[in-house]
Motif scaffolding. Structure first.
Motif, short mmCIF file in Angstrom:
data_model
loop_
_atom_site.label_atom_id
_atom_site.label_comp_id
_atom_site.label_asym_id
_atom_site.label_seq_id
_atom_site.Cartn_x
_atom_site.Cartn_y
_atom_site.Cartn_z
N ASN A 339 0.83 -1.12 0.01
CA ASN A 339 0.10 0.07 -0.06
C ASN A 339 0.85 1.24 0.14
N ASP A 346 4.43 8.43 -2.90
CA ASP A 346 4.07 7.55 -3.79
C ASP A 346 5.34 7.39 -4.75
N ALA A 350 6.87 3.60 -5.38
CA ALA A 350 6.91 2.77 -6.61
C ALA A 350 8.11 2.65 -7.13
N ILE A 372 -1.99 -2.86 -5.31
CA ILE A 372 -1.60 -1.64 -4.57
C ILE A 372 -2.89 -0.97 -3.99
N SER A 373 -2.73 -0.87 -2.61
CA SER A 373 -3.90 -0.08 -2.06
C SER A 373 -3.51 1.32 -1.89
N LEU A 374 -4.18 2.24 -2.15
CA LEU A 374 -4.31 3.58 -2.07
C LEU A 374 -5.13 4.03 -1.13
N ARG A 396 -2.43 9.64 -9.14
CA ARG A 396 -1.92 8.56 -8.35
C ARG A 396 -1.82 7.18 -8.98
N PHE A 397 -2.91 6.94 -9.50
CA PHE A 397 -3.17 5.54 -10.26
C PHE A 397 -2.13 5.54 -11.43
N PHE A 400 1.42 4.86 -10.45
CA PHE A 400 1.94 3.39 -10.21
C PHE A 400 1.77 2.54 -11.74
N HIS A 401 0.69 2.86 -12.26
CA HIS A 401 0.79 2.08 -13.39
C HIS A 401 1.84 2.36 -14.48
N CYS A 413 -4.49 -1.46 -8.83
CA CYS A 413 -4.49 -0.22 -8.05
C CYS A 413 -5.89 0.09 -7.51
N ARG A 414 -6.13 0.16 -6.22
CA ARG A 414 -7.57 0.23 -5.62
C ARG A 414 -7.57 1.20 -4.65
#
Length: 425
Positions: A339, A346, A350, A372-374, A396-397, A400-401, A413-414
């Motif tokens: 997370n 972030d 990452a 990955i939890s946000l 943010r999504f 990370f992607h 990612c959630r």
């Protein structure tokens, strides 16, 4: 009227002067005759506690043919010559005067051949001589379904040394705080394994677990908890923390606990929630991750508000390193859950994850699924801050992607931590 099935005995400490005439004196034998009709299926007796004597029950199958539950508090037991063949539950609490040798007590327990549950909470027996040979563990009845031991570490260890517990028994170990026994007993212990004997070969469940969950959020729960599962059976280890010292007390070193307790287990799932008050070493993580070659699901989820450095940095470094012989750590790992709580972290988080993934990919080991939890911080209580947090989520999504997707098989990612459900989809 029914015969007695449940008996509860409590010695009342406040009545040591014997002013209550209807209380049983601790030096007397309780003359409970189960062959007579009772007013109820349950009976509760009280008595003054006498430190050098015990409340003696002259129980036998003839007197108590239907007795299934016996509970004793602040008093001891002097068992009769005949086992209670009907007993299914024994509960002993707060007897600290050690009037009965431990071995004799467990011989009595072993002879209760229908026993399903045994609870020992600060129930301390006469200790063996210092030069005595190590005890031969006594096999508990195969009917046992749950054993609970609650005490300071030294007495839990003594109890476990004397018992052989079948793997079908749930084991619940509760490490408590006792200010009478010095600073080591007042604080959260440095290792959960301090409550276990060095020789654990007779504790079969430690080798049988395949799933472990560890909760280190001591500031939320005021305890650390480890739960291991082996099919329908569980081993639970909890350690209380003194609330006054909660921010000064180091979290137990669970990296050593995992190796000490479960190094012979075929572990397939490990979940760690919370970071506690300890920065675990890279050597500790390399030992853990090298100890479980069958690990398939791995999660390390926590909040960083009290740490300047993400404690997962060394965890990720260890996961990205090969074994000394060149083989992969956790070679069959299928799912990894992490997370990132703080948007300001972030990018660093990452990059640490990407470095680990790239190292494994370079050796031909591509992680199939990464979660990955946000999840929002609990401190985001007001609407304006929460709205600002939600507005940042798309960027943010994307971060990370962009950084992680090329190095992993599948990335999710959630904003929740329901990674178990995601894994099963």
């Amino acid at each position: 009227m029914p015969l007695l099935e449940n008996i509860t005995i409590r010695c009342i400490e406040d009545d040591l002067d014997g002013s209550e005439e209807d209380e049983l004196d601790g030096s007397e034998e309780a003359e409970l005759d189960g062959s007579e009709e009772a007013d109820s299926e349950n009976s509760s007796l009280g008595g003054t506690d006498v430190y050098d004597e015990v409340l003696q029950l002259g129980v036998n199958p003839g007197r108590f043919p239907r007795l299934s539950s016996l509970s004793m508090t602040t008093c001891g037991l002097r068992p009769g010559s005949i086992a209670l063949s009907s007993i299914r539950r024994l509960n002993f609490e707060h007897c600290e005067w050690m009037v009965l040798p431990m071995n004799d007590f467990f011989v009595f327990v072993a002879e209760c051949d229908r026993l399903e549950e045994l609870v020992l909470s600060r129930y301390r027996h006469r200790l063996p001589m210092a030069d005595a040979h190590p005890p031969t563990p006594i096999m508990l009845p195969t009917t046992m379904r749950k054993l609970t031991i609650e005490d300071i570490p030294r007495y839990i260890t003594l109890t476990l040394q004397n018992l052989k517990i079948v793997p079908t028994t749930d084991l619940d170990i509760k490490i408590v705080i006792d200010p009478r026994y010095g600073p080591l007993e007042r604080m959260l212990c440095d290792q959960l394994s301090i409550a276990f004997p060095e020789d654990k070969l007779h504790l079969d469940i430690l080798r049988c677990v395949d799933t472990i969950r560890i909760d280190l959020d001591v500031h939320l729960y005021h305890e650390c908890r480890l739960v291991g599962r082996a099919g329908d059976q569980t081993i639970t280890i909890t350690a209380a923390v003194c609330r006054e010292d909660i921010w000064k007390t180091p979290t137990p070193d669970i990296t050593r606990d995992l190796v000490d307790h479960f190094r012979f287990a075929h572990l397939v799932e490990l979940t760690i929630t919370g970071f506690g008050q300890r920065s675990f070493s890279k050597e500790g993580w390399t030992a853990v991750l090298g100890c479980f070659p069958f690990l398939q699901r791995l999660a390390f989820i926590g909040r960083l508000s009290h740490f300047a450095i993400d404690p997962r940095k060394l965890f990720l470094l260890a996961l990205g390193m090969p074994q000394d012989n060149g083989s992969e750590r956790c070679p069959v790992l299928q799912h990894l859950a992490l997370n990132s709580q703080d948007p300001k972290r972030d990018n660093a988080t990452a990059k640490q994850i990407r470095q680990m993934l790239s190292q494994r990919k370079h050796r031909g080991s591509i992680l199939p699924r990464l979660f990955i939890s946000l999840k929002d911080s609990p401190s985001l209580a007001d609407d304006d801050r929460r709205a600002a947090h939600e507005a940042e989520l798309p960027a943010r999504f994307k971060l990370f992607h962009d950084l992680l997707q090329p190095a992993v098989g599948s990335l999710s990612c959630r904003v929740d931590e329901d990674f178990f459900r995601v894994w099963d989809e």
